[in-house]
Write an enzyme that holds these catalytic residues in place. Structure first.
Site, PDB file in Angstrom:
ATOM      1  N   GLY A  30       0.818  -1.221   0.000  1.00 25.56           N
ATOM      2  CA  GLY A  30       0.000   0.000   0.000  1.00 25.56           C
ATOM      3  C   GLY A  30       0.839   1.252   0.000  1.00 25.56           C
ATOM      4  N   TYR A  89     -12.236  -1.625  12.778  1.00 25.88           N
ATOM      5  CA  TYR A  89     -10.879  -1.184  12.424  1.00 25.88           C
ATOM      6  C   TYR A  89      -9.939  -1.387  13.618  1.00 25.88           C
ATOM      7  CZ  TYR A  89      -7.045   2.086  11.411  1.00 25.88           C
ATOM      8  OH  TYR A  89      -5.811   2.661  11.224  1.00 25.88           O
ATOM      9  N   SER A  94      -1.959   1.189  14.824  1.00 29.93           N
ATOM     10  CA  SER A  94      -2.578   2.506  14.993  1.00 29.93           C
ATOM     11  C   SER A  94      -2.885   2.735  16.463  1.00 29.93           C
ATOM     12  CB  SER A  94      -3.878   2.524  14.183  1.00 29.93           C
ATOM     13  OG  SER A  94      -4.736   3.549  14.623  1.00 29.93           O
ATOM     14  N   THR A 113       1.330   3.459  -2.748  1.00 26.49           N
ATOM     15  CA  THR A 113       1.105   4.411  -3.844  1.00 26.49           C
ATOM     16  C   THR A 113       0.808   5.806  -3.317  1.00 26.49           C
ATOM     17  OG1 THR A 113      -1.252   3.880  -3.945  1.00 26.49           O
ATOM     18  CG2 THR A 113       0.206   2.614  -5.399  1.00 26.49           C
ATOM     19  N   ILE A 161       1.056   7.220   4.038  1.00 27.65           N
ATOM     20  CA  ILE A 161       2.156   6.794   4.898  1.00 27.65           C
ATOM     21  C   ILE A 161       3.061   5.805   4.157  1.00 27.65           C
ATOM     22  CG2 ILE A 161       2.679   5.531   7.034  1.00 27.65           C
ATOM     23  CD1 ILE A 161       0.041   6.740   8.197  1.00 27.65           C
ATOM     24  N   GLY A 162       2.463   4.901   3.391  1.00 25.97           N
ATOM     25  CA  GLY A 162       3.243   3.903   2.644  1.00 25.97           C
ATOM     26  C   GLY A 162       4.218   4.550   1.672  1.00 25.97           C
TER      27      GLY A 162
HETATM   28  N1  LIG Z   1      -3.774   8.175   8.239  1.00 25.68           N
HETATM   29  C1  LIG Z   1      -3.794   8.028   9.554  1.00 25.68           C
HETATM   30  O1  LIG Z   1      -4.107   8.964  10.311  1.00 25.68           O
HETATM   31  C2  LIG Z   1      -3.408   6.710  10.174  1.00 25.68           C
HETATM   32  C3  LIG Z   1      -3.287   6.638  11.566  1.00 25.68           C
HETATM   33  C4  LIG Z   1      -2.883   5.426  12.147  1.00 25.68           C
HETATM   34  C5  LIG Z   1      -2.607   4.329  11.354  1.00 25.68           C
HETATM   35  N2  LIG Z   1      -2.750   4.410   9.993  1.00 25.68           N
HETATM   36  C6  LIG Z   1      -2.449   3.207   9.222  1.00 25.68           C
HETATM   37  O2  LIG Z   1      -1.420   3.484   8.298  1.00 25.68           O
HETATM   38  C7  LIG Z   1      -1.570   2.710   7.111  1.00 25.68           C
HETATM   39  C8  LIG Z   1      -1.597   3.624   5.890  1.00 25.68           C
HETATM   40  O3  LIG Z   1      -2.629   4.574   6.063  1.00 25.68           O
HETATM   41  P1  LIG Z   1      -2.828   5.799   5.040  1.00 25.68           P
HETATM   42  O4  LIG Z   1      -3.700   6.792   5.748  1.00 25.68           O
HETATM   43  O5  LIG Z   1      -1.523   6.227   4.493  1.00 25.68           O
HETATM   44  O6  LIG Z   1      -3.708   5.049   3.922  1.00 25.68           O
HETATM   45  P2  LIG Z   1      -4.216   5.532   2.488  1.00 25.68           P
HETATM   46  O7  LIG Z   1      -3.776   6.942   2.220  1.00 25.68           O
HETATM   47  O8  LIG Z   1      -5.654   5.196   2.406  1.00 25.68           O
HETATM   48  O9  LIG Z   1      -3.400   4.561   1.522  1.00 25.68           O
HETATM   49  C9  LIG Z   1      -3.674   3.205   1.531  1.00 25.68           C
HETATM   50  C10 LIG Z   1      -2.721   2.515   0.568  1.00 25.68           C
HETATM   51  O10 LIG Z   1      -3.034   1.126   0.561  1.00 25.68           O
HETATM   52  C11 LIG Z   1      -3.217   0.691  -0.780  1.00 25.68           C
HETATM   53  N3  LIG Z   1      -4.153  -0.435  -0.720  1.00 25.68           N
HETATM   54  C12 LIG Z   1      -5.404  -0.452  -0.190  1.00 25.68           C
HETATM   55  N4  LIG Z   1      -5.919  -1.688  -0.268  1.00 25.68           N
HETATM   56  C13 LIG Z   1      -4.973  -2.467  -0.874  1.00 25.68           C
HETATM   57  C14 LIG Z   1      -4.899  -3.842  -1.239  1.00 25.68           C
HETATM   58  N5  LIG Z   1      -5.926  -4.664  -1.010  1.00 25.68           N
HETATM   59  N6  LIG Z   1      -3.774  -4.315  -1.840  1.00 25.68           N
HETATM   60  C15 LIG Z   1      -2.731  -3.494  -2.070  1.00 25.68           C
HETATM   61  N7  LIG Z   1      -2.736  -2.165  -1.746  1.00 25.68           N
HETATM   62  C16 LIG Z   1      -3.847  -1.680  -1.157  1.00 25.68           C
HETATM   63  C17 LIG Z   1      -3.666   1.920  -1.545  1.00 25.68           C
HETATM   64  O11 LIG Z   1      -3.240   1.824  -2.888  1.00 25.68           O
HETATM   65  P3  LIG Z   1      -4.207   1.836  -4.178  1.00 25.68           P
HETATM   66  O12 LIG Z   1      -5.410   2.684  -3.831  1.00 25.68           O
HETATM   67  O13 LIG Z   1      -3.333   2.418  -5.241  1.00 25.68           O
HETATM   68  O14 LIG Z   1      -4.540   0.397  -4.377  1.00 25.68           O
HETATM   69  C18 LIG Z   1      -2.842   3.018  -0.849  1.00 25.68           C
HETATM   70  O15 LIG Z   1      -1.541   3.088  -1.392  1.00 25.68           O
HETATM   71  C19 LIG Z   1      -2.877   1.926   7.308  1.00 25.68           C
HETATM   72  O16 LIG Z   1      -2.588   0.629   7.775  1.00 25.68           O
HETATM   73  C20 LIG Z   1      -3.615   2.719   8.372  1.00 25.68           C
HETATM   74  O17 LIG Z   1      -4.501   1.915   9.114  1.00 25.68           O
HETATM   75  C21 LIG Z   1      -3.139   5.572   9.394  1.00 25.68           C
END
Ligand SMILES: NC(=O)c1ccc[n+]([C@@H]2O[C@H](COP(=O)([O-])OP(=O)(O)OC[C@H]3O[C@@H](n4cnc5c(N)ncnc54)[C@H](OP(=O)(O)O)[C@@H]3O)[C@@H](O)[C@H]2O)c1
Length: 264
Positions: A14, A154, A141, A16, A19-20
């Site tokens: 993930g 979640y 998280s 693209t 955070i990834g």
């Molecule tokens: N943002 C926050 O405040 C926060 C806080 C605590 C923890 N987290 C954790 O941090 C991580 C990243 O969060 P984020 O906010 O950066 O997420 P995000 O912006 O929604 O990005 C999610 C990424 O995962 C990919 N993805 C989703 N489903 C997938 C699948 N089935 N197979 C492969 N790739 C997949 C998406 O790529 P495509 O759409 O290109 O497929 C995208 O690159 C998550 O585990 C989240 O729970 C986030």
């Protein structure tokens, strides 16, 4: 401290965006060969190109595939049969009243947020143990510890990731492979920025908007601002490096002090 990851191959699931993408950039800047993953081939390739602009000498490859499916997982494992560093970052989140979450939704959250990580650990851990070096980092998280009433499905997946981390760290005991999780707090991603502007005055500049949001909706945060993705990435890069060789089976917080506890 110098983090040198030359000669190591990393997969960031993930990656693209959000955070990834920041973790992929951090690992690439430290010299690792980094595989970028997302569900869609074109979006994944675009993310690789963006990263090439940010880290000109980076060694990058696109490893597209929907890791929640057998087919997508096989596609990624074919492209990348071995890795030295596995960052299980992908995750979905959304709010839903607790009593309205049906079995199907509970299963979907478990399969996407937990089973994808377990499946990749099962695939890559034996190779890491065999080579005597490896790093697994699972992105959890604050919701793992402070279960939000509006998204307990979640929170459940993130608590499960902490357990999975501890268990696989035991499996890797004494091997030179470490397995850790990172408890990320509220982070400034595009999705979260949109969410903030749904709740506070749209005319406020970002710096002020996020402070109002944090004061009103996340008062437990000691940081009193959102965390930048690079700040999560810094911890992941450190944990992925030889410098973190004595840290395993742990849950490390980059939560801006959001979780009100002294340990972990
Ligand atoms: N943002 C926050 O405040 C926060 C806080 C605590 C923890 N987290 C954790 O941090 C991580 C990243 O969060 P984020 O906010 O950066 O997420 P995000 O912006 O929604 O990005 C999610 C990424 O995962 C990919 N993805 C989703 N489903 C997938 C699948 N089935 N197979 C492969 N790739 C997949 C998406 O790529 P495509 O759409 O290109 O497929 C995208 O690159 C998550 O585990 C989240 O729970 C986030």
């Amino acid at each position: 401290m110098q983090v040198a990851l030359e000669g190591r191959t990393a997969l960031v699931t993930g990656s693209t965006q959000g955070i990834g993408a920041a973790i992929a950039e951090g690992l690439a800047a430290a010299g690792a060969r980094v595989a970028v993953n997302g569900r869609d081939a074109r979006r994944t390739e675009e993310a690789v190109e963006r990263l090439r602009g940010q880290v000109p000498d980076a060694q990058l490859l696109a490893a597209p595939g929907d890791l929640a499916t057998d087919e997508g997982s096989a596609q990624v494992l074919d492209r990348l049969p071995d890795v030295d560093i596995l960052v299980n970052n992908l995750g979905i989140f959304g709010s839903r009243p607790a009593l309205e979450i049906e079995d199907e939704e509970w299963r979907r959250y478990f399969e996407v947020n937990v089973l994808t990580a377990v499946r990749l650990i099962r695939a890559y851990l034996p190779g890491m143990i065999g080579r005597g070096w490896g790093r697994v980092v699972n992105i959890a998280s604050d919701s793992a510890v402070v279960i939000p009433a509006e998204m307990i499905h979640y929170g459940m997946t993130k608590t499960a990731l902490l357990a999975v981390t501890r268990g696989f760290a035991k499996e890797a005991a004494g091997s030179g492979v470490t397995v850790n999780s990172v408890i990320a707090g509220p982070t400034h991603t595009a999705g979260v920025e949109e969410f903030v502007y749904e709740l506070v005055d749209k005319d406020l500049p970002w710096e002020e908007a996020q402070r109002v949001f944090m004061r009103q909706y996340r008062p437990q945060s000691l940081l009193q601002r959102l965390i930048e993705p690079e700040e999560i990435a810094n911890m992941v890069v450190y944990l992925s490096s030889p410098l973190a060789s004595a840290t395993t089976g742990g849950a490390l917080r980059v939560d801006g002090g959001y979780v009100d506890s002294i340990l972990p």
